[in-house]
Scaffold this active site. Structure first.
Site, mmCIF file in Angstrom:
data_model
loop_
_atom_site.group_PDB
_atom_site.id
_atom_site.type_symbol
_atom_site.label_atom_id
_atom_site.label_comp_id
_atom_site.label_asym_id
_atom_site.label_seq_id
_atom_site.Cartn_x
_atom_site.Cartn_y
_atom_site.Cartn_z
ATOM 1 C CB SER B 145 -3.866 -2.433 7.073
ATOM 2 O OG SER B 145 -3.465 -1.199 6.546
ATOM 3 C CG ASP B 221 -0.538 -3.444 0.047
ATOM 4 O OD1 ASP B 221 -0.971 -2.282 -0.078
ATOM 5 O OD2 ASP B 221 -0.757 -4.151 1.053
ATOM 6 C CG HIS B 254 -3.893 -2.827 1.720
ATOM 7 N ND1 HIS B 254 -2.729 -3.100 2.408
ATOM 8 C CD2 HIS B 254 -4.674 -2.142 2.605
ATOM 9 C CE1 HIS B 254 -2.792 -2.598 3.639
ATOM 10 N NE2 HIS B 254 -3.967 -2.018 3.783
#
Lengths: 276, 276
Positions: B145, B221, B254
């Site tokens: 990320s 995600d 995620h």
């Protein structure tokens, strides 16, 4: 029963469910890992019991077990470690009350109303799991520390119900160590005779089934000589002729780094018994 | 430099160290995993950069990476995600300030004094690691990320310094999404021209080295269409002829469950480049 989490994991699904427990009289969460095989066929179930202070989260986030469960086609079921909630009795300290149910049925107040983790893990949770997920009848049980105590005592008290049992760093003789003495005095009262049926070292002598015990214990475990004392279980197993594989691991401590290092071997051990 | 944690893990050691950072002007923690091979020989290093809200703890407790690092003989180094401390600027919200350093050098107050994570990760930390641990000169970099953004930009800005780069769910175009716009406006000011050197999608065109990018991205995600937008990096790579392997993974979100599912493949990718 409501699903509160769902994540893809190693080709399967890691889920967390919430339900009202009749055994415990409160709302409970448990985690279930469904391996990829569970999409097409029924799979055996490995129950994991966690240690003091844990919830259903610790094992599923830190042990790295999903990889091996996916490899071997095992469903993992991970309950919380005690009843929970504002109206559930609690105590100061991490080793009594919420987070510290010790996998027994309490007989003393204020604990007896909710603290029935033994009934929950042995009866209510498997019934729920078997009703909702594609399980076979083959069950194994494992756990860590207080949960290792839970796995050993539950397997020993229920011959025929589990095909395999293992533990990491278990409290093998709770009647003889501070963690167990504190919890048992509160949950069961001062009469030590009543403690015996919740103590793996005591249960070995009268076991009606000689289910082999697999135990891993770190030699650098900070609780080894004060709370865990695996030599007491070894002596009881030798005396009773009960099969025990006790592996002492140099350098390993009490943490999830230890569990993560050897959970693959434990899952392979359970899979051999459960899928055989 | 002081060691604050040490655990045996998969035959090696998971440690956490604390030191006074000159780049950041504060005390910092970082984690280092030493595989069993490091007892006898120098090993390559894989740097891991974590995402928003993380410290050095998340990756080492949740990703299950140690198993693969032990298998391939890689040292893992995991810094915190920002400068820390009571005298370090901070902001409300999880996406700016402490826990959200974005791996850049801030130029605007109150951030410029401490927020120099780029210098820390590129210069200070590797110098410290190379001085204290048995490292070879081979380095790879990866992250998740915000840390995926960090890994991509740092590799692209430093040709020759890293032999391999990969990312999970990276912020590939921070200049064009809310997380990056908020952070860059604060750390770098409103002039978007100054943002370009911290944006992987912008850096691709002028890259002096065509180091292949490996990216895994979950299709479930929750930030995919708002913050991550991997198609923008794909378009930039196609235009520039930059090698990119972008793997879209159906069903994955995620979380660290996603990272844990594929970290083994990333570590194998880095090991092939670093040990070759």
């Amino acid at each position: 029963m409501q699903r509160s989490e769902a994540h893809a994991s190693h080709g399967g699904r890691q889920e967390v469910w919430q339900h009202d427990s009749s055994a415990l009289g409160c709302s409970m969460r448990y985690a279930v890992y469904l391996p990829p095989q569970a999409q097409h066929q029924a799979c055996p179930v490995l129950y994991w019991l966690s240690g003091l202070t844990c919830s259903e989260q610790n094992f599923i986030t830190k042990a790295g077990a999903q990889r091996y469960a996916a490899e071997h086609g095992l469903i993992l079921v991970v309950p919380d470690t005690s009843p929970r909630g504002a109206d559930v009795a609690d105590a100061d300290g991490y080793d009594l009350g919420q987070g510290a149910g010790f996998y027994l049925n309490a007989t003393r107040e204020p604990w007896a109303k909710h603290y029935r983790m033994y009934d929950y893990v042995v009866e209510e949770l498997p019934a729920l799991v078997d009703a909702h997920f594609p399980t076979t009848s083959a069950r194994g049980i494992s756990g860590h520390s207080m949960g290792g105590h839970g796995a050993l005592t539950i397997a020993l008290k229920n011959p025929g119900r589990y095909r395999s049992v293992s533990a990491f760093s278990p409290i093998v003789a709770p009647s003889q160590v501070p963690w167990g003495e504190k919890a048992f005095a509160a949950y069961l009262g001062e009469d030590r005779e009543a403690w015996r049926e919740w103590d793996a070292t005591e249960l070995i002598a009268q076991a009606r089934e000689r289910l082999p015990l697999l135990i891993d214990q770190g030699e650098a475990d900070e609780f080894l000589s004060t709370q865990l004392k695996p030599e007491r279980l070894r002596a009881a197993c030798e005396k009773a002729g009960h099969p025990l594989q006790l592996r002492l691991r140099p350098g390993y401590d009490h943490s999830y780094y230890f569990i993560a290092s050897f959970i693959g071997e434990h899952i392979a051990h359970h899979a051999a018994a459960l899928r055989g």
